[in-house]
Design an enzyme around this catalytic site. Structure first.
Site, PDB file in Angstrom:
ATOM      1  N   ASP A  66      -4.605  58.809 -73.103  1.00 51.85           N
ATOM      2  CA  ASP A  66      -5.058  57.967 -71.899  1.00 51.85           C
ATOM      3  C   ASP A  66      -4.212  57.102 -71.283  1.00 51.85           C
ATOM      4  OD1 ASP A  66      -6.695  57.098 -69.809  1.00 51.85           O
ATOM      5  OD2 ASP A  66      -8.344  56.522 -70.795  1.00 51.85           O
ATOM      6  N   ASP A 102      -2.969  59.057 -64.092  1.00 51.27           N
ATOM      7  CA  ASP A 102      -3.970  59.133 -65.304  1.00 51.27           C
ATOM      8  C   ASP A 102      -3.969  60.375 -66.115  1.00 51.27           C
ATOM      9  OD1 ASP A 102      -5.911  58.362 -66.975  1.00 51.27           O
ATOM     10  OD2 ASP A 102      -7.511  57.900 -65.319  1.00 51.27           O
TER      11      ASP A 102
END
Length: 394
Positions: free
Chosen positions: A82, A275
């Site tokens: 992440d 992301d």
């Protein structure tokens, strides 16, 4: 997976909203989120001796995970990669409230190297953390140090002693059962990148594949270069300084180029977060509606009866859809494969772009990043892209 806040609970509250060739490097396989002081935990000498650390990976439909080990003796875990969150955490026993996890949950009482951090130099005041994500999911628990281990191509383990981690005892997060937690890779002080020595933290790269094993690399192994490589500037947002912002100039739907100029999304200093922990691409309504209108005008098949916010069509033929190109600043034009932008939902295909409100962040999600070798150089503030068959790269 964009996180809203990270709180380290002590007597004060800390909140974070969620070149030359570098020396040495290591590589970790992944599955289909800056420190100013050098660390004595490992060094370039260590890297020369140990080779490139490596770990096997697996694939899941919407998330990419890395395999690593924590504790002593080391326990295997898989955790979401992440780039838009800032802490390394895994579910831990005793589990007050946890999501279903297929592998055994980590038991810190069985690790000789697990140590809860003490806040304010008070042995009766152990540190706690809380992390909240944009979808209001969360993880809460003890903030501790633990040994984190990666396997190496040399056959020797690559060991990071005294790594700050969250030991989650209360977790409500939408992850697959294969994921035990999240590896935060943003710019924040608690992320994995920031806890690495200066040999590694400036460079990392990954190459996501929807079919086979892919990799995340750190250090010199992470440099993305050669024919076909394009680069764009990373920006810092003063309100959310830990995210990696890029500047999106336009999106082309086939030959129709839709500019951000003239919409509130337009910027010269970063307007979209890259992301790895979010699946789809999200755009604010004002610009998103223009992209959808351009798309709908060229697709000549029947719209699906109900598709929610996404554009869906009654067809099983992905080849009827136009090619989508993302135009980032500096001439970084990413011509995306149809898989990157169209999601098969059974009898329908849907455009993998969703609209969000004007106060929400635009996000360049991991599906759109598939089969691109993507390198982050935080020392030069550049992200580089190279179109790659990631399943055949390693």
């Amino acid at each position: 997976m964009i996180f809203l806040s990270l709180q380290l609970i002590t007597s004060f509250l800390f909140t974070a909203i969620a070149s030359s060739s570098p020396p040495g490097g290591f590589t970790i396989d992944v599955i289909h989120r800056r420190s100013n002081s050098s660390s004595s935990r490992f060094s370039k000498t260590d890297d020369d001796q140990l080779g490139s650390p490596y770990a096997n990976t697996v694939f899941t439909t919407s998330e990419y995970r890395m395999k690593l080990q924590i504790g002593t003796p080391p326990i295997d875990i898989e955790a979401l990669i992440d780039t838009a969150s800032g802490i390394v955490w895994t579910q831990c026993l005793p589990c007050l409230s946890c999501y279903d996890q297929q592998d055994p949950i980590f038991d810190p009482s069985k690790s000789s190297t697990y140590k809860e951090k003490i806040c304010d130099q008070d042995p009766n005041n152990p540190c706690r953390y809380e992390v909240t994500y944009a979808d209001q999911s969360y993880s809460k628990g003890a903030y501790a140090t633990e040994t984190v281990t990666f396997q190496s191509t040399s056959g020797q383990p690559f060991v990071m002693a005294q790594t700050n981690i969250g030991c989650g005892h209360n977790n409500s997060v939408t992850l697959s059962p294969a994921a035990s937690g999240i590896i935060g890779l943003d710019r924040g002080a608690s992320s994995l990148i920031s806890q690495m020595s200066q040999n590694f933290f400036s460079f990392f790269s990954y190459c996501f594949s929807r079919k086979e094993t892919s990799k995340i690399n750190f250090g010199s192994n992470a440099v993305v270069s050669g024919d076909g490589t394009v680069s764009t500037t990373m920006f810092r947002n003063t309100e959310k300084p830990n995210f990696y912002y890029l500047n999106l100039d336009a999106i082309s739907v086939g030959e129709n180029r839709v500019e951000t100029m003239g919409t509130p999304l337009y910027s010269l200093e970063g307007n979209i977060i890259i992301d790895s922990g979010t699946t789809y691409t999200y755009l604010p309504d004002s610009f998103c509606s223009k992209v959808k209108d351009a798309f709908d005008s060229v697709v000549k098949v029947e719209r699906a009866a109900f598709s929610g916010d996404m554009l869906c069509y009654n067809t099983a033929d992905i080849d009827i859809f136009p090619v989508i190109t993302m135009h980032f600043s500096g001439g970084a034009d990413l011509v995306l494969d149809r898989y990157n932008m169209y999601d098969n939902t059974g009898d329908n295909y849907c455009l993998a772009i969703s609209c969000v409100g004007p106060t929400e962040d635009a996000v360049f999600g991991n599906r759109a990043q598939n089969n691109w070798l993507i390198g982050y150089d935080t020392s030069s503030e550049l992200v580089s892209f190279k179109s790659t068959d990631c399943s055949a790269l390693y």
